[in-house]
Scaffold this motif. Structure first.
Motif, PDB file in Angstrom:
ATOM      1  N   ALA A  81       0.845  -1.193   0.000  1.00  0.00           N
ATOM      2  CA  ALA A  81       0.000   0.000   0.000  1.00  0.00           C
ATOM      3  C   ALA A  81       0.878   1.240   0.000  1.00  0.00           C
ATOM      4  N   ARG A  82       0.293   2.369  -0.351  1.00  0.00           N
ATOM      5  CA  ARG A  82       1.013   3.641  -0.356  1.00  0.00           C
ATOM      6  C   ARG A  82       1.086   4.197   1.062  1.00  0.00           C
ATOM      7  N   VAL A  83       2.266   4.633   1.447  1.00  0.00           N
ATOM      8  CA  VAL A  83       2.451   5.320   2.721  1.00  0.00           C
ATOM      9  C   VAL A  83       3.196   6.611   2.431  1.00  0.00           C
ATOM     10  N   GLY A  84       2.694   7.719   2.907  1.00  0.00           N
ATOM     11  CA  GLY A  84       3.293   8.996   2.569  1.00  0.00           C
ATOM     12  C   GLY A  84       2.944   9.392   1.150  1.00  0.00           C
ATOM     13  N   SER A  85       3.746  10.272   0.567  1.00  0.00           N
ATOM     14  CA  SER A  85       3.415  10.799  -0.753  1.00  0.00           C
ATOM     15  C   SER A  85       3.738   9.835  -1.885  1.00  0.00           C
ATOM     16  N   THR A  86       4.891   9.153  -1.807  1.00  0.00           N
ATOM     17  CA  THR A  86       5.294   8.268  -2.894  1.00  0.00           C
ATOM     18  C   THR A  86       5.735   6.887  -2.436  1.00  0.00           C
ATOM     19  N   GLU A  87       6.000   6.699  -1.152  1.00  0.00           N
ATOM     20  CA  GLU A  87       6.566   5.450  -0.663  1.00  0.00           C
ATOM     21  C   GLU A  87       5.572   4.295  -0.751  1.00  0.00           C
ATOM     22  N   VAL A  88       6.061   3.118  -1.101  1.00  0.00           N
ATOM     23  CA  VAL A  88       5.264   1.890  -1.150  1.00  0.00           C
ATOM     24  C   VAL A  88       5.803   0.946  -0.078  1.00  0.00           C
ATOM     25  N   GLN A  89       4.888   0.372   0.697  1.00  0.00           N
ATOM     26  CA  GLN A  89       5.290  -0.483   1.806  1.00  0.00           C
ATOM     27  C   GLN A  89       4.495  -1.775   1.799  1.00  0.00           C
ATOM     28  N   VAL A  90       5.173  -2.887   2.060  1.00  0.00           N
ATOM     29  CA  VAL A  90       4.503  -4.187   2.124  1.00  0.00           C
ATOM     30  C   VAL A  90       3.561  -4.193   3.317  1.00  0.00           C
ATOM     31  N   LYS A  91       2.369  -4.741   3.134  1.00  0.00           N
ATOM     32  CA  LYS A  91       1.360  -4.723   4.176  1.00  0.00           C
ATOM     33  C   LYS A  91       1.708  -5.600   5.367  1.00  0.00           C
ATOM     34  N   SER A  92       2.327  -6.736   5.099  1.00  0.00           N
ATOM     35  CA  SER A  92       2.604  -7.690   6.164  1.00  0.00           C
ATOM     36  C   SER A  92       3.936  -8.369   5.887  1.00  0.00           C
ATOM     37  N   GLU A  93       4.619  -8.750   6.944  1.00  0.00           N
ATOM     38  CA  GLU A  93       5.899  -9.428   6.799  1.00  0.00           C
ATOM     39  C   GLU A  93       5.772 -10.728   6.019  1.00  0.00           C
ATOM     40  N   ARG A  94       4.626 -11.373   6.105  1.00  0.00           N
ATOM     41  CA  ARG A  94       4.444 -12.635   5.392  1.00  0.00           C
ATOM     42  C   ARG A  94       4.351 -12.435   3.876  1.00  0.00           C
TER      43      ARG A  94
END
Length: 630
Positions: free
Chosen positions: A103-116
């Motif tokens: 999902a998007r976090v902040g203006s441009t950063e993409v982050q995995v939702k879960s460690e799995r």
């Protein structure tokens, strides 16, 4: 544009599922409107009714690229119309964004939702980058081109031409009758040529279908789009077979790992045969996995007897054999069975590795997923060149002069003008896809088929068509240091280089539709060009000052292996530059065919010559003449 000094004045969301390259459909409402200006603000609500929480808003900067608007969003990626502030052109920018995993976090950063999801996300990211890297190595007029790719913000991006047109799926849907054989042959020739290029590098597409081919606006040229590497890897790891395969188009060897059923060139040919079957019958062949149990396939040779030649339908039936060994084994073989000329297929007819060519990325046992994650070498688009290390380009490219390669007409951008269509050269013209209904000629139900229609004549359009009909093996590159010239101040200047020795011809069409032969001309007749040697024009003996009328001047640079004769055009030689009066333009336009242009002239050889080559390479470019703002 002026004559020499002291001379007389011349005064998706077309395909939003999965991660396919989304194209700008000419039928899509609002897409032909002028994009927002640089830095224009806009909320997500005003951005697009279809924009999701993960989309980037207009004005977002990613390196030298500025987001203009959303083109389409799928389950594995987002495609934007973007403006390249470095080179001054509009492009399609694709972002890796598997919405189920990140999902998007902040203006441009993409982050995995879960460690799995981390391992799966990273595997898809690597495949996305690897696909971009591999596609960037190819330069074929019917393969999607990747200009640049890099990793940043926790994800990755690839930049491609902004293609305008309709998908083959939509074009077929708009037809009132099945296409005739001539239309299908015209479609298949460049696609088989593109596949021959891929297969020669030990690459296989493995996702050919009508929604993955675009017919370009203006020429109707087919372009084979995404390989869907990230979608395939993620679907494979999550056992989501429906994400990976298209029943009806996927051959049996793509369903499961069976040692005796290897994937290869024959896999793409099965899908291409299924595409033709769908175009003719209106439905796909039965899924290949079901045919292994009980084959209910109805051969075209019996279904459409009399409507198509026996040779053509039997070639399609051959490509649709269930077992890989029973199909044509090379692009050259398939093209020959269809009766198609294919120069690239002839050059790359054999499989890359004789015997048992294997697509890297094939699964080879229960522990294959673990080996892929540890080794990091699996990609859905598999090439011998892609088996080793790969680079992640994170730095900005150097700012270079405006450059045009063979057949890529990149117009100068005037502020934030509407995006220009960027196209590659082609050997064949299909039809103008001005809309879905006009994307293809209406099929004839009886043979022999009629000659495919030729686009309505415009002088600038004919220059582009000459480049489209050129031999892609003769590469002509043009560099324009100043693509926007101020009237009565700037001198026009461009340089040309060819990979083959030959004879250089340059034509121009100004904003008033004056058609001129700039080179050779009354002051300069030496038009020979050596391979790799750059020619700068206009030469010092005939400098050209930018003059009225204001607007875009269209140019064609042609390198012919033999001298060419343009006398049949009716050129007038009453000035330094030969010109083509409107009446002569119309007369020549009436003699055009889908595969030739009288504006390209004819090769002239001596009687002693053993062979007279008609081959030429060509490219188009533009220089815009503007008024000074001071």
């Amino acid at each position: 544009m002026s004559e020499p000094d002291d001379a007389p004045d011349l005064s998706r969301k077309a395909s939003t599922e999965d991660d396919r390259t989304v194209i700008a459909s000419t039928a899509r409402a609002g897409l032909n409107a002028q994009p927002q200006a640089s830095g224009a603000a806009g909320s997500a609500g005003s951005y697009s009714a279809n924009a999701g929480a993960n989309t980037l808003p207009p004005g977002t900067r990613l390196g030298e690229f500025e987001i203009v608007e959303l083109i389409g969003e799928g389950g594995f990626g987002i495609v934007y119309l973007a403006y390249d502030t470095s080179l001054g052109r509009h492009v399609a920018l694709k972002e890796y964004m598997p919405s189920a995993l990140a999902a998007r976090v902040g203006s441009t950063e993409v982050q995995v939702k879960s460690e799995r999801h981390e391992v799966t996300f990273r595997a898809g990211l690597k495949s996305f980058i690897n696909e971009a890297r591999i596609l960037a190595q190819f330069d074929h007029h019917s393969l999607v081109k990747v200009y640049r790719f890099w990793e940043a913000n926790g994800t990755a991006y690839m930049v491609m031409p902004y293609y305008k047109g309709v998908t083959l799926k939509d074009a077929l849907k708009a037809m009132s009758a099945p296409p005739d054989e001539r239309w299908l042959r015209t479609l298949l020739a460049p696609l088989l040529d593109a596949l021959a290029v891929l297969h020669a590098a030990n690459c296989y597409h493995r996702d050919i279908a009508p929604d993955n081919i675009i017919l370009l606006e203006g020429t109707g040229r087919p372009v084979l789009l995404d390989f869907g590497a990230a979608r395939r890897v993620i679907g494979d790891m999550t056992q989501a077979l429906t994400v990976i395969l298209k029943p009806g188009y996927a051959p049996i060897e793509q369903y499961a790992e069976v040692p005796s059923l290897k994937q290869g060139a024959w896999s793409d040919q099965y899908a291409l045969g299924a595409l033709v079957y769908f175009a003719i019958v209106g439905k796909t062949p039965p899924p290949s996995v079901g045919r292994m149990v009980s084959d209910s396939y109805q051969p075209l040779a019996g279904l459409v007897a009399g409507r198509y030649t026996d040779r053509f339908v039997r070639a399609i039936d051959h490509a649709l054999a269930v077992m890989p060994a029973d199909r044509p084994q090379t692009a050259k073989q398939f093209a020959e069975e269809l009766g198609l000329p294919s120069e690239t297929a002839a050059r790359h007819g054999g499989p890359p590795h004789e015997g048992t060519p294997v697509a890297p990325g094939d699964r080879s046992g229960a522990a294959s997923a673990k080996r892929r994650l540890l080794g990091g070498a699996a990609v859905a688009l598999a090439c011998a060149a892609g088996a080793g290390a790969w680079w992640l380009h994170s730095q900005k490219p150097a700012r270079t002069p405006h450059s045009i390669e063979t057949g890529k007409a990149i117009g100068a951008s005037n502020g934030r003008a509407a995006p220009a269509t960027i196209e590659a050269s082609s050997n064949l013209v299909i039809a103008p896809p001005a809309s879905a209904a006009q994307a293809v000629p209406q099929a004839a139900s009886a043979m022999p088929p009629t000659e495919p229609p030729v686009l309505a004549f415009t002088a600038p359009g004919e220059l582009a068509r000459i480049a489209a009909l050129a031999d892609p093996g003769i590469e002509v590159k043009v560099e324009v240091p100043v693509p926007r010239a101020v009237v009565n101040r700037d001198k026009l200047r461009f340089s040309i280089v060819s990979n083959r020795a030959g004879y250089l011809y340059v034509f121009a069409v100004d904003p008033a539709n004056a058609y001129l032969q700039l080179f050779p001309n009354g002051l300069d007749q030496d038009n020979r060009i050596a391979p790799g040697k750059r020619i700068v024009l206009p030469r010092s003996s005939w400098p050209m000052l930018a003059g009225e009328p204001l607007g875009e001047n269209h140019f064609l640079a042609m390198v012919s292996l033999t001298p060419r004769d343009f006398s049949a055009l009716g050129l007038s030689h009453d000035s330094v530059f030969a010109s083509l009066p409107p009446a002569a333009q119309e007369a020549a336009a009436a003699r055009r065919t889908a595969s030739s242009s009288p504006f390209a002239g004819t090769a002239q050889c001596t009687d002693a010559a053993s062979a007279c080559s008609q081959q030429y390479g060509a490219t188009t470019f533009k220089i815009e003449v503007v008024r000074s703002s001071k």
